[in-house]
Design an enzyme around this catalytic site. Structure first.
Site, PDB file in Angstrom:
ATOM      1  N   ILE A 138       0.849  -1.178   0.000  1.00  0.00           N
ATOM      2  CA  ILE A 138       0.000   0.000   0.000  1.00  0.00           C
ATOM      3  C   ILE A 138       0.891   1.238   0.000  1.00  0.00           C
ATOM      4  O   ILE A 138       1.723   1.423   0.893  1.00  0.00           O
ATOM      5  CB  ILE A 138      -0.937   0.017   1.227  1.00  0.00           C
ATOM      6  CG1 ILE A 138      -1.691  -1.318   1.340  1.00  0.00           C
ATOM      7  CG2 ILE A 138      -1.898   1.196   1.122  1.00  0.00           C
ATOM      8  CD1 ILE A 138      -2.502  -1.708   0.123  1.00  0.00           C
ATOM      9  N   LYS A 139       0.720   2.086  -1.010  1.00  0.00           N
ATOM     10  CA  LYS A 139       1.554   3.280  -1.147  1.00  0.00           C
ATOM     11  C   LYS A 139       1.006   4.405  -0.262  1.00  0.00           C
ATOM     12  O   LYS A 139      -0.144   4.811  -0.397  1.00  0.00           O
ATOM     13  CB  LYS A 139       1.598   3.744  -2.602  1.00  0.00           C
ATOM     14  CG  LYS A 139       2.398   2.832  -3.510  1.00  0.00           C
ATOM     15  CD  LYS A 139       2.339   3.276  -4.960  1.00  0.00           C
ATOM     16  CE  LYS A 139       3.259   4.436  -5.256  1.00  0.00           C
ATOM     17  NZ  LYS A 139       3.312   4.724  -6.720  1.00  0.00           N
ATOM     18  N   ILE A 140       1.866   4.898   0.626  1.00  0.00           N
ATOM     19  CA  ILE A 140       1.526   6.004   1.522  1.00  0.00           C
ATOM     20  C   ILE A 140       2.559   7.109   1.311  1.00  0.00           C
ATOM     21  O   ILE A 140       3.761   6.847   1.358  1.00  0.00           O
ATOM     22  CB  ILE A 140       1.534   5.543   2.991  1.00  0.00           C
ATOM     23  CG1 ILE A 140       0.449   4.495   3.225  1.00  0.00           C
ATOM     24  CG2 ILE A 140       1.349   6.735   3.931  1.00  0.00           C
ATOM     25  CD1 ILE A 140       0.432   3.919   4.634  1.00  0.00           C
TER      26      ILE A 140
END
Length: 368
Positions: A138-140
């Site tokens: 998950i890209k944060i």
């Protein structure tokens, strides 16, 4: 198989494709890239999805079904993108064994949440649950508000690709957020070996911004520094990573089974035609890193990329000299970093608007 890309892979650089579409998955193109071009991971963003959805009919049936159910545009985007990432995860699953940090596919939290910690955490949980594959990341974004979200996600066992990192200090904060998350996960009894993370350090945008400022200065000394800031900046970042990996804090976590948060070189497509089109691959070769490339850059390296060993380790003094010279001609690099992060968040939000408008158009066609 491309000999040059295989050699790059053999040098310890994990080659990830910075692109995804349903067509790539369903035609077997993604699987072919794994076999023929040493691709071992995929990164995505809203702009990539907007292009895929606008240019392909493979989404029409799912869009029509979702329109019939009365779903809003945000939900349609969520369903379309998580479907693609889930299926890409399945293609790459054989590469994501227990001892492998590769075989990963990244999907981004909603960019409008870049300055909203709780919203980012909720989006990360929703994406992690919906994709439902252990090899998704998950890209944060590495905004101030994103840092506690990184810790919270890792603490829950969510694997994370931290994106939008431009400078050493923020990168150090990202690594601290990762370690804090691992410590919380360990204390909660989670299996640290199941948690993966990469830290995406942006490259080409640094040269774009610095070069523009050097052009404004216009001196010979300034001109001689064009095209040098981005690689120097990445090399300094890698030295900061080495410091963390050598720390007692990390050794405790490693002994508990934790995986290192590998540096990932992002934004590696060369913007300036005067520079080698493989610059941000060739000059950043170092083992145990990731380079995520647009296919154009990947093909360029396959055709004429050159390898000359490790180009990063032990080069921090050389890199610092570049920054000393930049400061001497009047470049305020701290201001460069502020501008890049602000513009980066704005670009993220703009790309989300682009994706929303694209999907809205497809929904309107389906409703006719």
């Amino acid at each position: 198989m491309s000999d040059r890309l295989k050699a790059l892979s053999d040098a310890g650089v994990s080659i990830w494709l910075d692109d995804l579409s349903r067509e790539r998955i369903e035609t077997g193109n993604l699987a072919s890239l794994v076999e023929e071009k040493s691709v071992v991971g995929v990164t995505t963003n809203p702009t990539i999805f907007a292009a895929a959805i606008a240019n392909g009919e493979r989404y029409d049936e799912q869009v029509a079904q979702l329109v019939d159910k009365g779903e809003a545009v945000d939900r349609v985007i969520f369903e379309l993108t998580t479907e693609d990432v889930r299926n890409a995860c399945d293609v790459l699953a054989p590469l994501a064994g227990e001892d492998s940090a590769d075989g990963r596919v990244s999907i981004e939290v909603e960019p409008t949440l870049a300055n909203d910690t709780e919203g980012t955490i909720a989006s990360a949980r929703a994406l992690w649950s919906a994709v439902d594959r252990s090899n998704v990341l998950i890209k944060i974004p590495a905004t101030k508000e994103g840092l506690p979200a990184i810790t919270a996600a890792i603490a829950e066992g969510i694997s994370v690709n931290v994106t939008l990192i431009f400078g050493k200090v923020r990168y150090q904060e990202v690594m601290d957020a990762y370690l804090s998350g691992l410590e919380a996960a360990r204390d909660a009894g989670l299996d640290l070996g199941r948690i993966q993370s990469v830290a995406s350090f942006f490259v080409s945008r640094v040269d774009t911004e610095v070069d523009a400022r050097l052009d404004e200065i216009g001196s010979d000394e300034a001109s001689a520094l064009k095209g040098k800031a981005a690689v120097a900046n990445a090399r300094i970042a890698y030295a900061a990573y080495e410091d963390v990996i050598a720390s007692d804090r990390w050794k405790v976590l490693a002994d508990a089974g934790a995986n290192p948060q590998r540096p990932l070189w992002a934004s590696t497509g060369v913007k300036n035609p005067d520079y080698s089109d493989t610059l941000y691959v060739t000059d950043l070769v170092v083992a145990d890193t990731v380079n995520t490339m647009p296919e154009k850059t990947m093909d360029a390296f396959a055709d004429h990329g050159e390898l000359d060993g490790d180009q990063v380790t032990g080069k921090v003094a050389e890199a610092q000299e570049v920054f000393d010279r930049l400061a001497a001609v009047g470049i305020d690099f701290e201001d460069v970093l502020v501008v890049l992060e602000t513009e980066g968040v704005d670009k993220f939000k703009k790309s989300w608007t682009e994706l929303t408008e694209t999907v809205q158009g497809q929904m309107e066609k389906a409703a006719k």
